[in-house]
Design an enzyme around this catalytic site. Sequence first.
Site, PDB file in Angstrom:
ATOM      1  N   CYS A  95      79.001  32.357   2.043  1.00 13.89           N
ATOM      2  CA  CYS A  95      80.102  31.394   1.912  1.00 13.89           C
ATOM      3  C   CYS A  95      80.965  31.779   0.704  1.00 13.89           C
ATOM      4  O   CYS A  95      80.434  32.089  -0.364  1.00 13.89           O
ATOM      5  CB  CYS A  95      79.538  29.993   1.726  1.00 13.89           C
ATOM      6  N   GLU A 124      70.130  29.369  -1.469  1.00 13.92           N
ATOM      7  CA  GLU A 124      71.407  29.535  -2.191  1.00 13.92           C
ATOM      8  C   GLU A 124      71.168  29.615  -3.687  1.00 13.92           C
ATOM      9  O   GLU A 124      71.730  30.472  -4.375  1.00 13.92           O
ATOM     10  CB  GLU A 124      72.354  28.370  -1.883  1.00 13.92           C
TER      11      GLU A 124
END
Length: 672
Positions: A95, A124
Amino acid sequence: MKIEVAKSAGFCFGVNRAINMVNDLLDRGCKVCTLGPIIHNERMVHELSAKGSRIIDVPSQAKSDETIVIRTHGVSASVMDEIKKTGNSFLDATCPFVEKIHKLVSKEMPDSIVLIAGDPKHPEVQGITGHCKGKCFTFQTLEELKQITESHPDIVNEPVMVVAQTTFNTEIWDKCNNFIKKVYTNARIFDTICSATSIRQKEAKEIAARSDLMLIIGGRNSSNTSKLVSACSAYCPSYLVEGASDLPIEPLKRAQKIGVTAGASTPACIIKEVLIAMADLDNMDNDDISFAEALEKTLKTVNADDIVRGVVVGISPNEVQVDIGTKHAGYIPLSELTDDTSAKPEQIVKVGDELDLVVLRVNDQDGTVMLSKKRYDAIKGWEDIVKASEDGTVLEGVVTDVVKGGLLASVHGVRVFIPASQSGAARDEKLDKFLHQNVKLIIIEINKSRKRAVGSIRQVLREERRKQAEAIWNEIEEGKEYKGVVKSLTNYGAFVDIGGVDGMIHISELSWSHIKHPSEVVSVGDTVNVYVKSFNKEEKKISLGYKDKGEDPWAKFMAQFKVGDIVDAKIVSLMPFGSFAQIIPGVDGLIHISQISDKHIAKPQDVLQIGEIVKAKIIEIDEEKKRISLSIREAQGSEEKSEEQTESDEEQKQPEETKPTEEAKPAETTNE
């Protein structure tokens, strides 16, 4: 029974981009493996697996003919090195918001200690940790942050960088921020929570606050989805469902208002499936379901040069993040926000502002849209410029640049050129003083085909000055006081602008004392208080007074001295006909050459010197002409008489026995 569906429900642009990347590879017949599940949604992962994609845990598990796709959560720097060593082709579906955090922790402040707000077990956060160059700590609550501070008190005064997992809870983040600002003196805080996450959480809370029941559709392993459940539970009963089979039937039947949102990893097909299943319960009216409209809106596309309306959701030093109602992350670079290079974004907009914008560039690969407020303002502002050029309207703008030959000003978003001759500045005056200043101007020239305009500040100033002058001449009277600005100096006085009209202060009015030039008292640009001594409307001339009447040295002299007084006078000038002597500062008297000495002298310099202090008698005062005559001769004569009188008085005071008497006279002598 009504259902309200969040406009932000479903795939965020980052997830949508990753799914599209995998599908594109599969459609082209490529063999694909994803490093971990591409997103946290089992159904979506199963669909991709059915098309030929498979999941690997480490890069070494990839087959030589497979393309490795890095999932949206990103990976650490070391894992990226492992991927490159395999020799396989790869695509990075990280992302963009997550990638931005990687760059921050590795390049922005590489030697600093990093505090990461997020779940240390989440991929993440593990990826972010793997890009840190030095020490890093993770925390999920304010309490955990305080524990880190207590356990490592030495880092409080060290350079510290603070970032957050893109899906971190915004309320907890705000509390932690407040603590960090108070305790960590050298911390730099970067708000890295995804704008789509902030919008999604905010909208979910608002819907939950007005609902009887809240449904959150998404994967149970999704951090984004679990935070939505937590946020909504504070307002009403909230249920996490992965699909239609998980619907809580009985609670749904009892609810009158139902809110629906979905995590960022939830595809539209699952949301639609859930809504259809809900519609079948108790024959709900499909007209009450707003999902179709919301879905259409969020999936709409945008193209360059489109005009869109957006809401400000985030502000950073170099850009403003905007929600334009699509699956794209909209942003306005600072250069497209304003022409004023010194302005800061937070001075121009605030979170929640609605803006009309022009689409500059769409990047479907990254899921971003570059927008421009400046260009939209220019489109609308050009209409104002054209109209102003026709009717002479005075416009306001900000000078943004000093260029060769003049200035550039931003007026209603349009760049207007102002020639130096129209700036209002003096011929040799520098134009830098105008930079970043608000100015008033009129449009004096326009090129519609090239959309260029020329403006004049000088003409506005001239008109303002004309109106001010007219007002002054209408109300002027002797004795009236004004505050003015010294415009120029001459040998004989100073010219002062009292607001559209110039008046002159004669050099004799500048000081009670003698001065050789006005610059001894005032300078160009000084603000002075003046009063009108006289004026002539026909000739447009005004004589101004400046000296303070309360400090008139003549009045002081008259109060202290009279004819016949002897004073100590200072010789200040020598003339052929006599000498001028200062009695008190501001008051001089003339000692005529005939009054200097009892003897004949050819010139005053023969007996006097400038600066010498002499005794002089005031022999005449002309009050009307303010003239004084002095005499050294009479002062000396008065002193001699005074001495003789003193001696006489002394004798008068002697005792009787000391005075000579007849009896005491010596006998006369004879020759007998």
